[in-house]
Design a protein around this motif. Structure first.
Motif, PDB file in Angstrom:
ATOM      1  N   GLN A 389       0.587  -1.126   0.192  1.00 12.71           N
ATOM      2  CA  GLN A 389      -0.056  -0.126  -0.112  1.00 12.71           C
ATOM      3  C   GLN A 389       0.859   0.823   0.177  1.00 12.71           C
ATOM      4  OE1 GLN A 389      -2.415  -1.206   3.501  1.00 12.71           O
ATOM      5  NE2 GLN A 389      -4.054  -1.818   2.138  1.00 12.71           N
ATOM      6  N   THR A 410      -7.850   2.857   1.690  1.00  9.94           N
ATOM      7  CA  THR A 410      -8.280   1.844   2.902  1.00  9.94           C
ATOM      8  C   THR A 410      -9.029   2.724   3.949  1.00  9.94           C
ATOM      9  OG1 THR A 410      -6.026   2.223   3.828  1.00  9.94           O
ATOM     10  CG2 THR A 410      -5.939   0.171   2.735  1.00  9.94           C
ATOM     11  N   TRP A 414      -5.045   4.904   2.937  1.00 15.72           N
ATOM     12  CA  TRP A 414      -3.773   4.418   2.022  1.00 15.72           C
ATOM     13  C   TRP A 414      -4.383   4.125   0.541  1.00 15.72           C
ATOM     14  CZ3 TRP A 414       1.544   3.688   2.990  1.00 15.72           C
ATOM     15  CH2 TRP A 414       1.916   4.088   4.811  1.00 15.72           C
ATOM     16  N   ASN A 416      -4.300   0.750  -2.137  1.00 13.95           N
ATOM     17  CA  ASN A 416      -3.761  -0.796  -2.583  1.00 13.95           C
ATOM     18  C   ASN A 416      -3.605  -0.624  -3.825  1.00 13.95           C
ATOM     19  OD1 ASN A 416      -4.169  -2.626  -0.270  1.00 13.95           O
ATOM     20  ND2 ASN A 416      -6.433  -1.813  -0.673  1.00 13.95           N
TER      21      ASN A 416
END
Ligand code: ADP
Length: 543
Positions: A389, A410, A414, A416
């Motif tokens: 990430q 997320t 973050w 992915n």
């Protein structure tokens, strides 16, 4: 208490203004599509970019409008980069290597209002034009001589006429630095291509950070050739960072074959070049076959796919340093580079090679971490591998025109990446897989990339792909699918034995199947999804 410094928005126009003011005489050399070499300077590029800016305003292009480009690495494309974003419009670079229906989808989805294209793409434009619903003006990036005949002005406009008929008197306007500047679609290996919308701020910050000595090392002392196409994540930002630093720029046009690239490197004394591994394999092969030596080149930046060991070694024999770059369209694209640290200075050749086989450590501004499937952070010990990430000011926050919250992000902000990697205590990241390609055997993960890297080291193997196949006991076990070199032969047992001593025993594939070819996407990436489909009915020998 607030600081008391000047407030100036970070705008792309500041880059070309800087290049004009302080590097006006520095050369930009392009292999022209009409033939021959085109030569001018950053000063002249800035003048023509202003003329084009006036021309775009004349065509009715306004703030936020998307202007598409279907073009190679050349001086007109460079001018378009600056003119389009400079008038507050969005420069939408389109990848011509995609399938025609994907190109149509992308142009309609972006709602491009003007489409500028190189000579090479005249037949493509003629083919897809009836399906383009939003484009009002088509501009051929050439001169009048090359317009299709019979010439009909309202059908295709001529770039050189547009530039010549407009004044260069134009002040680059000031506006909010978060304004959209560029748009690039991912290649769409999974589902429809998705748009990544860069801002002026993200582009200028990315140019700054990617210029640093530990990143791409862009400098007025260098002569830089982006072989990575300008339709591919802004040519890794080089058209911007070269202006920022006043580097001499060499643009190889459409002829990206080894003979032409080698010739340009020699004649222009290119010191740094950037591109995908295939390009350097081609160049090295050409040198070997013709007993040529690369002279001026000091460094190549290799990214987009992993750099094989043999390439690092062969380049070193020519006195060329390799820096691996990991990035993504969603990262503008620079994330990590494999630049060594001070304490690596005494590494022997083999250890240095191993270091460059990692994708590298984060450039300033990019944060990286790895997490397990439950989202829990994993240690940076060089062994644990998990979902990679990232976050940072030039990392995508949301795909273009995607209404719902991004599933790629997320809750704590973050992104992915879809890559699986390790991170060592020094911060060097090593990609082991794409999330969807990792092979899950008995609750443990096996890196398909590691298996493939070993397999292509076998002298008879041209290409190899490892996929996970359902297994009654272990959930999945690795199957190796191999294409042999023309005229080469190798038995299944010999290929399997080749893994001996190179990896943990339980990583060894359970079977090898030899095929004539592997499925690839339009951009040449291996299509593992297709391959898995092709082997859906495969049964293990012992089962
Ligand atoms: P690019 O245009 O550079 O291929 P994409 O966004 O299309 O960028 O694809 C990004 C993916 O390419 C990454 O998520 C990663 O899987 C792969 N990739 C990029 N650079 C490297 C590298 N140096 N080594 C291995 N894989 C890489």
């Amino acid at each position: 208490m607030r600081g008391q410094m000047m407030e100036q928005p970070l705008l792309i126009s500041s880059l070309i203004r800087h290049a004009e003011a302080y590097h006006g005489d520095t050369a930009i050399v392009s292999r022209a599509l009409e033939g021959g070499i085109h030569r001018y300077t950053w000063g002249e590029a800035a003048v023509r970019a202003r003329q084009l800016a006036n021309a775009l305003l004349g065509l009715g292009v306004g703030p936020g409008d998307r202007v598409g480009t279907l073009a190679w690495n050349g001086y007109r494309h460079l001018e378009a980069y600056y003119a389009i974003s400079g008038v507050e419009a969005v420069c939408h670079t389109i990848n011509p290597r995609l399938f025609a229906e994907q190109i149509v989808y992308i142009i309609n989805h972006a709602e491009d209002r003007v489409l500028m294209f190189d000579l090479t793409f005249l037949p493509l434009i003629a083919q897809i034009r009836p399906q383009l619903t939003t484009v009002r003006h088509f501009v051929l990036m050439s001169d009048r001589e090359h317009l299709p005949r019979p010439v009909s002005n309202d059908e295709v406009l001529c770039y050189e006429d547009l530039v010549a008929s407009h004044s260069d008197s134009f002040e680059w306007p000031a506006f909010d630095e978060d304004t959209a500047a560029g748009l690039c679609y991912t290649s769409g290996t999974t589902g429809s291509p998705k748009g990544v919308l860069y801002s002026h701020r993200s582009t200028v910050l990315h140019a700054l950070a990617s210029s640093l000595p530990d990143s791409l090392h862009v400098s007025a002392e260098s002569c830089i050739m982006p072989v990575v196409p300008m339709f591919h994540v802004n040519g890794w930002g080089l058209p911007y960072s070269c202006a920022m630093n006043g580097a001499k720029l060499v643009l190889p046009g459409a002829k990206m074959d080894a003979v032409n690239l080698f010739e340009l490197i020699e004649s222009e004394e290119v010191t740094m070049a950037a591109g995908v591994p295939t390009i350097w394999l081609m160049l090295l092969q050409h040198c070997e076959q013709n007993h040529l030596r690369i002279r001026s080149l000091k460094r190549v930046i290799v990214g987009g796919a992993a750099a094989p060991e043999s390439m690092i070694e062969q380049l070193a024999e020519h006195g060329v340093e390799l820096r691996q770059l990991w990035g993504m369209t969603e990262l503008s694209p620079c994330g990590t580079t494999s630049t060594p640290k001070f304490h690596h200075r005494d590494l022997d050749r083999e250890a240095m090679c191993r270091l460059h086989m990692r994708q590298g450590r984060p450039i300033y501004g990019v944060d990286i971490r790895i997490v397990d499937d439950g989202g829990l952070p994993l240690p940076h010990d060089g062994k644990a591998f998990g979902n990679l990430q990232v976050r940072g000011p030039w990392v995508l926050a949301q795909y273009f025109r995607q209404e719902a919250a991004s599933p790629a992000h997320t809750a704590d902000g973050w992104f992915n990446t879809g890559d699986v990697s390790t991170i060592d205590p020094d911060g060097y990241m090593k990609i082991t897989d794409r999330t969807k390609d990792v092979i899950k055997s008995g609750g443990e993960w096996i890196s398909s990339i590691d298996l493939e890297n070993i397999m292509v080291g076998h002298p008879a193997v041209a290409e190899a792909a490892a996929i996970g196949i359902e297994h009654p006991k272990w959930d999945e076990r690795p199957l190796m699918v191999v294409v042999l070199k023309p005229g080469a032969a190798a038995a299944r047992e010999e290929l399997l034995a080749f893994f001996g001593g190179k990896i943990a025993k339980w990583w060894t594939p359970d079977d090898v199947v030899i095929v004539n070819e592997l499925p690839h996407t339009a951009t040449g990436k291996l299509q593992k999804m297709r391959l898995r489909e092709m082997f859906r009915d495969y049964r293990w020998p012992q089962a």
